[in-house]
Design a protein around this motif. Sequence first.
Motif, PDB file in Angstrom:
ATOM      1  N   LEU A  84       0.829  -1.208   0.000  1.00 30.09           N
ATOM      2  CA  LEU A  84       0.000   0.000   0.000  1.00 30.09           C
ATOM      3  C   LEU A  84       0.866   1.262   0.000  1.00 30.09           C
ATOM      4  O   LEU A  84       0.506   2.282  -0.588  1.00 30.09           O
ATOM      5  N   GLY A  85       2.021   1.163   0.682  1.00 28.34           N
ATOM      6  CA  GLY A  85       2.940   2.311   0.669  1.00 28.34           C
ATOM      7  C   GLY A  85       3.411   2.623  -0.742  1.00 28.34           C
ATOM      8  O   GLY A  85       3.408   3.789  -1.180  1.00 28.34           O
ATOM      9  N   VAL A  86       3.798   1.582  -1.480  1.00 26.48           N
ATOM     10  CA  VAL A  86       4.230   1.780  -2.872  1.00 26.48           C
ATOM     11  C   VAL A  86       3.054   2.253  -3.732  1.00 26.48           C
ATOM     12  O   VAL A  86       3.185   3.166  -4.558  1.00 26.48           O
ATOM     13  N   THR A  87       1.885   1.625  -3.517  1.00 25.07           N
ATOM     14  CA  THR A  87       0.691   2.002  -4.292  1.00 25.07           C
ATOM     15  C   THR A  87       0.354   3.478  -4.082  1.00 25.07           C
ATOM     16  O   THR A  87       0.089   4.209  -5.046  1.00 25.07           O
ATOM     17  N   PHE A  88       0.388   3.898  -2.826  1.00 26.74           N
ATOM     18  CA  PHE A  88       0.074   5.295  -2.519  1.00 26.74           C
ATOM     19  C   PHE A  88       1.081   6.244  -3.186  1.00 26.74           C
ATOM     20  O   PHE A  88       0.709   7.269  -3.765  1.00 26.74           O
ATOM     21  N   GLY A  89       2.369   5.876  -3.102  1.00 24.52           N
ATOM     22  CA  GLY A  89       3.411   6.715  -3.720  1.00 24.52           C
ATOM     23  C   GLY A  89       3.227   6.846  -5.223  1.00 24.52           C
ATOM     24  O   GLY A  89       3.309   7.938  -5.789  1.00 24.52           O
ATOM     25  N   ILE A  90       2.969   5.705  -5.887  1.00 31.12           N
ATOM     26  CA  ILE A  90       2.791   5.726  -7.352  1.00 31.12           C
ATOM     27  C   ILE A  90       1.527   6.515  -7.727  1.00 31.12           C
ATOM     28  O   ILE A  90       1.526   7.293  -8.698  1.00 31.12           O
ATOM     29  N   THR A  91       0.449   6.321  -6.953  1.00 27.22           N
ATOM     30  CA  THR A  91      -0.807   7.045  -7.229  1.00 27.22           C
ATOM     31  C   THR A  91      -0.601   8.552  -7.139  1.00 27.22           C
ATOM     32  O   THR A  91      -1.036   9.309  -8.017  1.00 27.22           O
ATOM     33  N   VAL A  92       0.064   8.975  -6.061  1.00 25.00           N
ATOM     34  CA  VAL A  92       0.319  10.416  -5.897  1.00 25.00           C
ATOM     35  C   VAL A  92       1.222  10.922  -7.017  1.00 25.00           C
ATOM     36  O   VAL A  92       0.998  12.016  -7.558  1.00 25.00           O
ATOM     37  N   PHE A  93       2.225  10.122  -7.366  1.00 26.57           N
ATOM     38  CA  PHE A  93       3.137  10.499  -8.464  1.00 26.57           C
ATOM     39  C   PHE A  93       2.336  10.778  -9.736  1.00 26.57           C
ATOM     40  O   PHE A  93       2.452  11.851 -10.351  1.00 26.57           O
TER      41      PHE A  93
ATOM     42  N   GLY B 132       7.223  -4.333  -4.709  1.00 30.11           N
ATOM     43  CA  GLY B 132       7.286  -3.139  -5.558  1.00 30.11           C
ATOM     44  C   GLY B 132       6.486  -3.305  -6.827  1.00 30.11           C
ATOM     45  O   GLY B 132       5.780  -2.382  -7.254  1.00 30.11           O
ATOM     46  N   PHE B 133       6.555  -4.506  -7.440  1.00 34.83           N
ATOM     47  CA  PHE B 133       5.854  -4.741  -8.708  1.00 34.83           C
ATOM     48  C   PHE B 133       4.335  -4.689  -8.524  1.00 34.83           C
ATOM     49  O   PHE B 133       3.626  -3.979  -9.236  1.00 34.83           O
ATOM     50  N   LEU B 134       3.859  -5.466  -7.524  1.00 37.26           N
ATOM     51  CA  LEU B 134       2.404  -5.515  -7.312  1.00 37.26           C
ATOM     52  C   LEU B 134       1.882  -4.172  -6.798  1.00 37.26           C
ATOM     53  O   LEU B 134       0.826  -3.697  -7.226  1.00 37.26           O
TER      54      LEU B 134
ATOM     55  N   ALA C 110      -0.755  -1.748  -8.854  1.00 37.29           N
ATOM     56  CA  ALA C 110      -1.983  -1.211  -8.258  1.00 37.29           C
ATOM     57  C   ALA C 110      -1.972   0.314  -8.264  1.00 37.29           C
ATOM     58  O   ALA C 110      -3.008   0.959  -8.487  1.00 37.29           O
ATOM     59  N   GLY C 111      -0.783   0.900  -8.057  1.00 31.84           N
ATOM     60  CA  GLY C 111      -0.658   2.366  -8.078  1.00 31.84           C
ATOM     61  C   GLY C 111      -0.956   2.941  -9.452  1.00 31.84           C
ATOM     62  O   GLY C 111      -1.583   3.998  -9.574  1.00 31.84           O
ATOM     63  N   LEU C 112      -0.526   2.242 -10.513  1.00 31.51           N
ATOM     64  CA  LEU C 112      -0.805   2.703 -11.879  1.00 31.51           C
ATOM     65  C   LEU C 112      -2.311   2.733 -12.144  1.00 31.51           C
ATOM     66  O   LEU C 112      -2.845   3.709 -12.679  1.00 31.51           O
ATOM     67  N   ILE C 113      -2.982   1.639 -11.750  1.00 33.11           N
ATOM     68  CA  ILE C 113      -4.430   1.556 -11.992  1.00 33.11           C
ATOM     69  C   ILE C 113      -5.167   2.614 -11.163  1.00 33.11           C
ATOM     70  O   ILE C 113      -6.026   3.341 -11.672  1.00 33.11           O
ATOM     71  N   LEU C 114      -4.798   2.700  -9.873  1.00 32.08           N
ATOM     72  CA  LEU C 114      -5.476   3.658  -8.990  1.00 32.08           C
ATOM     73  C   LEU C 114      -5.192   5.103  -9.427  1.00 32.08           C
ATOM     74  O   LEU C 114      -6.093   5.955  -9.419  1.00 32.08           O
ATOM     75  N   GLY C 115      -3.940   5.357  -9.831  1.00 32.18           N
ATOM     76  CA  GLY C 115      -3.580   6.710 -10.285  1.00 32.18           C
ATOM     77  C   GLY C 115      -4.375   7.115 -11.510  1.00 32.18           C
ATOM     78  O   GLY C 115      -4.842   8.254 -11.619  1.00 32.18           O
ATOM     79  N   PHE C 116      -4.535   6.172 -12.452  1.00 33.04           N
ATOM     80  CA  PHE C 116      -5.308   6.459 -13.665  1.00 33.04           C
ATOM     81  C   PHE C 116      -6.771   6.732 -13.325  1.00 33.04           C
ATOM     82  O   PHE C 116      -7.370   7.694 -13.832  1.00 33.04           O
ATOM     83  N   LEU C 117      -7.342   5.886 -12.446  1.00 31.34           N
ATOM     84  CA  LEU C 117      -8.764   6.051 -12.108  1.00 31.34           C
ATOM     85  C   LEU C 117      -9.002   7.372 -11.373  1.00 31.34           C
ATOM     86  O   LEU C 117      -9.968   8.085 -11.668  1.00 31.34           O
ATOM     87  N   VAL C 118      -8.128   7.707 -10.423  1.00 25.32           N
ATOM     88  CA  VAL C 118      -8.273   8.966  -9.686  1.00 25.32           C
ATOM     89  C   VAL C 118      -8.168  10.151 -10.648  1.00 25.32           C
ATOM     90  O   VAL C 118      -8.966  11.095 -10.595  1.00 25.32           O
ATOM     91  N   SER C 119      -7.189  10.092 -11.560  1.00 26.24           N
ATOM     92  CA  SER C 119      -7.004  11.189 -12.528  1.00 26.24           C
ATOM     93  C   SER C 119      -8.222  11.325 -13.434  1.00 26.24           C
ATOM     94  O   SER C 119      -8.687  12.437 -13.717  1.00 26.24           O
ATOM     95  N   LEU C 120      -8.743  10.167 -13.887  1.00 25.82           N
ATOM     96  CA  LEU C 120      -9.898  10.186 -14.792  1.00 25.82           C
ATOM     97  C   LEU C 120     -11.127  10.776 -14.099  1.00 25.82           C
ATOM     98  O   LEU C 120     -11.845  11.610 -14.678  1.00 25.82           O
TER      99      LEU C 120
END
Length: 419
Positions: free
Chosen positions: A26-35, A342-344, A348-358
């Motif tokens: 979740l830490g990595v996911t959150f970082g990637i999403t914010v990025f 890191g991979f998983l 998840a961060g890529l998907i969540l980041g895209f959905l939040v942005s959309l």
Amino acid sequence: MNRFPIIRIVFTHLISRKRQTLVSMLGVTFGITVFIFQAGVITGLQDFFIEKTINSTAHIHIYRDKNQKSPPILPRVFNRDDQWVTVQNIKNKEELPKLKQGMQIVDILESYPEVTGVSPSLSTQGIFKLGISEVSGIVNGVDIRRENQLFDLEKDMLSGSVIRLETVNNGLILGSGLAESLGAEINDNLSIVSPGGISLQMKVVGILETGLRDLDDNRAYSSIRNTQKLMNVTGSYITDIRIKLRDVDQAETLAAEFQNRFGYEADDWKEVNSSVFSVFRIQNIVTYLVIISILLVSGFGIFNVLSMMIYEKMNDIAILKSIGYTDIDIRNIFLSEALIIGFLGGLAGLILGFLVSLIVSMIPTNVEGFVKTEYLNINFSPYFYLLAFVFGLVATGIAGFMPARKASKIDPINIIRTL
């Protein structure tokens, strides 16, 4: 060593500590999403501003500097070194910002193959009066056909038409912000008073909105002749020449060439907006520092989880080494665990980041800053997604390498002796 048992060990470790594994992911996911979200918002706004600036303003603006004075006449007449000339009772002379031989310069500029359009104009401050409303603004006297060719004003019209500026003798097109301040609508009659005290009655024939607040809140367009009347000048009087280029990247080079050739100031669009671009650079630095900080915190989380896991798995490591697993195998086990997190987490961060942005891009926000826009313009460039994923993977890899290396150095003899 066969890879399959190592992979089983890796997944056994991760599954046996589900909560810690999930928190690290979740830490990595959150970082990637914010990025992704933050980079998309910041660069989207910047790209929107640059696009609006390129489309709505001149790539090169030629004008006369207010501090530029005409060379004195006396040295041209009395040019001998042994002559002294004195002039008494010199009268002050106000020099107007006129471009001498302005229309000839326009003809020369139009012959350049790099130039797609040239629009001569003049501008003056004015007080716009409508009923009890009085608002100061700038009146731009333009050849509306040339101006429309350069900036495609017709597509920015909220109401009315740019062509009516030609057909209506005293026509006036108002920026949307200026019209709102005045409470003006199409076909309203208003008066403009120039700094010289000259007043003209004008009819509103159009209202346009470019999305650039500076233009929309302060600017109005009239014919060149009407603006010359406001300024009480002759028919050849122009103060500005605006130029559009085929390639905006040539603006700086050509601006320098035009300045040397014609002797007037020539600013390219980047120079005019240099203060805004400085703000953008600061925004980018702050954005990337915040993102790096988040991913570093995520990395420390992974580091702590793996360190705790190594401490708890000391006996297992000793047994693995005693049955033939090498230092490299042990290191790869724990490094693989970090990379899987890191991979998983990154995926998840890529998907969540895209959905939040959309989702955010579809919510009306009515942003008003350098630009005015109803929705956030978010950049969905794959570059940010790839960069965020790679950066997240590298951060988790580095965070996992140190405890993995420590695990590989454990001596099984010392552990077995303590059993």
